[in-house]
Design a protein around this motif. Structure first.
Motif, PDB file in Angstrom:
ATOM      1  N   ARG A 124     -29.271 -32.916 -52.551  1.00 34.52           N
ATOM      2  CA  ARG A 124     -28.897 -32.555 -50.992  1.00 34.52           C
ATOM      3  C   ARG A 124     -29.901 -33.428 -50.172  1.00 34.52           C
ATOM      4  O   ARG A 124     -30.979 -33.728 -50.246  1.00 34.52           O
ATOM      5  CB  ARG A 124     -29.109 -31.230 -50.463  1.00 34.52           C
ATOM      6  N   ASN A 170     -33.617 -32.926 -56.076  1.00 33.53           N
ATOM      7  CA  ASN A 170     -32.688 -32.058 -54.997  1.00 33.53           C
ATOM      8  C   ASN A 170     -31.568 -32.881 -54.292  1.00 33.53           C
ATOM      9  O   ASN A 170     -32.124 -33.994 -53.624  1.00 33.53           O
ATOM     10  CB  ASN A 170     -33.441 -31.497 -53.817  1.00 33.53           C
ATOM     11  N   GLN A 187     -36.836 -28.959 -47.331  1.00 29.94           N
ATOM     12  CA  GLN A 187     -36.022 -30.043 -48.276  1.00 29.94           C
ATOM     13  C   GLN A 187     -36.735 -31.325 -48.892  1.00 29.94           C
ATOM     14  O   GLN A 187     -36.715 -31.632 -49.748  1.00 29.94           O
ATOM     15  CB  GLN A 187     -34.913 -30.143 -47.525  1.00 29.94           C
ATOM     16  N   VAL A 246     -32.249 -34.732 -47.390  1.00 28.43           N
ATOM     17  CA  VAL A 246     -33.278 -33.871 -46.806  1.00 28.43           C
ATOM     18  C   VAL A 246     -32.946 -33.834 -45.268  1.00 28.43           C
ATOM     19  O   VAL A 246     -33.650 -33.231 -44.493  1.00 28.43           O
ATOM     20  CB  VAL A 246     -34.741 -34.603 -46.972  1.00 28.43           C
TER      21      VAL A 246
END
Length: 331
Positions: free
Chosen positions: A10, A8, A314, A12
């Motif tokens: 993005r 991921n 996240q 966290v």
């Protein structure tokens, strides 16, 4: 390892900061009558460590803000499972809270527990420490961009890194960074160590090429002129090391942090949760807390409850990818 595993990208902590700031209460409005008896503050790690010290400072300041007693209890064992379970399984009446650490996003992926971040009521993130990327002062690479480009262009196994044991948080940080660059998780060979100190000794001796540990852990070697911090896996530069750029500044879209936040059990009493959360918001800027954290090299990162929950979710996603890539995920 297949490159179909995707991290991921993005951050966290990205996106949470604005939410956290927006959700900060304009002044602590504390619940009348809370606490009416002592509150237990569970620390899942041993006495004398960083989480214990942070927990005791927060507990002392909660007493000042809310009155009553906030008593720290160390519940250790099971690689953090025992203490985290004690928080999650407590009565949700507001009289048991605790410090939940980044390990809650890791333990269930490796089969240690069924607990996840969803088993808690987030009350406020208080600390985050991102790993740096550190090389020897004799290294050919003196900025993060040139090191990243050299790693991308290298044959697998050319570079060696260390900082902790196999599958530890700093190892997973390296894996996440490699995945974000489209590389295999073992493109840089990980050399397990007993921690930052021996890894840094190996670094300056020429046995490895880079370490990924917190900037606080590199201070002695950097101050001695034997090591250089090239970059930080964070959303923004930190006040303790303003000259260390983030990976994002070099075009590397990855960040991660080890963190500590205060949580209660799921469905914690709303009035108690609001009171503790409001107090934590004030504590995050309290001069006593700021001095304590800065003096120990701990990064202060406050997020209000909603942003705290978002950040934990996240992190869980990033850890899932990194642990799977490392071959450590179960099921």
């Amino acid at each position: 390892m297949s490159k179909s595993i995707k991290v991921n990208r993005r951050s966290v902590l990205a996106g949470s900061a604005a939410l956290g700031a927006a959700a900060v209460l304009p002044g602590a409005v504390f619940a009348a009558g809370y606490p009416s008896r002592p509150v237990t503050v569970v620390v899942p790690w041993g006495a004398g460590g960083g989480t214990d010290a942070t927990g005791r400072m927060i507990a002392a300041l909660l007493e000042k803000k809310l009155g009553g007693s906030f008593n720290v209890v160390n519940r250790t064992g099971g690689s953090g499972v025992v203490g985290h379970s004690a928080i999650a399984n407590a009565k949700p009446d507001g009289y048991t809270i605790g410090l939940v650490t980044v390990e809650i996003t890791m333990m269930h992926h490796v089969g240690l527990t069924d607990l996840t971040a969803e088993d808690y009521t987030p009350l406020g993130l208080m600390n985050a420490d991102s790993p740096g990327v550190t090389v020897s002062s004799k290294s050919d690479y003196q900025d993060i961009a040139s090191l990243a480009e050299a790693i991308k262009a290298s044959e697998p196994g050319t570079f060696k890194a260390s900082g902790t044991g196999q599958g530890g948080i700093w190892h997973l940080a390296l894996i996440g960074w490699l995945l974000s660059m489209g590389l295999a998780p073992n493109h840089v060979t990980w050399v397990p160590s007993e921690g930052a100190a021996p890894a840094l000794q190996d670094l300056v001796a020429g046995g490895i090429d880079l370490v990924t540990v917190s900037l606080a852990e590199t201070k002695a070697m950097v101050d001695a002129g034997r090591a250089v911090n090239l970059g930080l896996m964070a959303d923004e530069r930190v006040g303790s090391h303003p000259d260390v750029p983030t990976l994002k500044e070099a075009g590397e879209e990855f960040s991660l942090a080890t963190w500590r936040g205060v949580c209660g059990p799921k469905d914690m009493d709303a009035a108690a949760a609001a009171a503790v959360s409001a107090a934590l918001s004030e504590i995050s800027t309290d001069p006593e807390f700021v001095e304590f954290m800065n003096g120990r090299g701990f990064g202060i990162k406050y997020l209000a409850p909603d942003a705290h929950a978002q950040m934990m979710a996240q992190t869980d996603s990033v850890m899932a990818d990194a642990l799977a890539a490392a071959g450590l995920a179960k099921g």
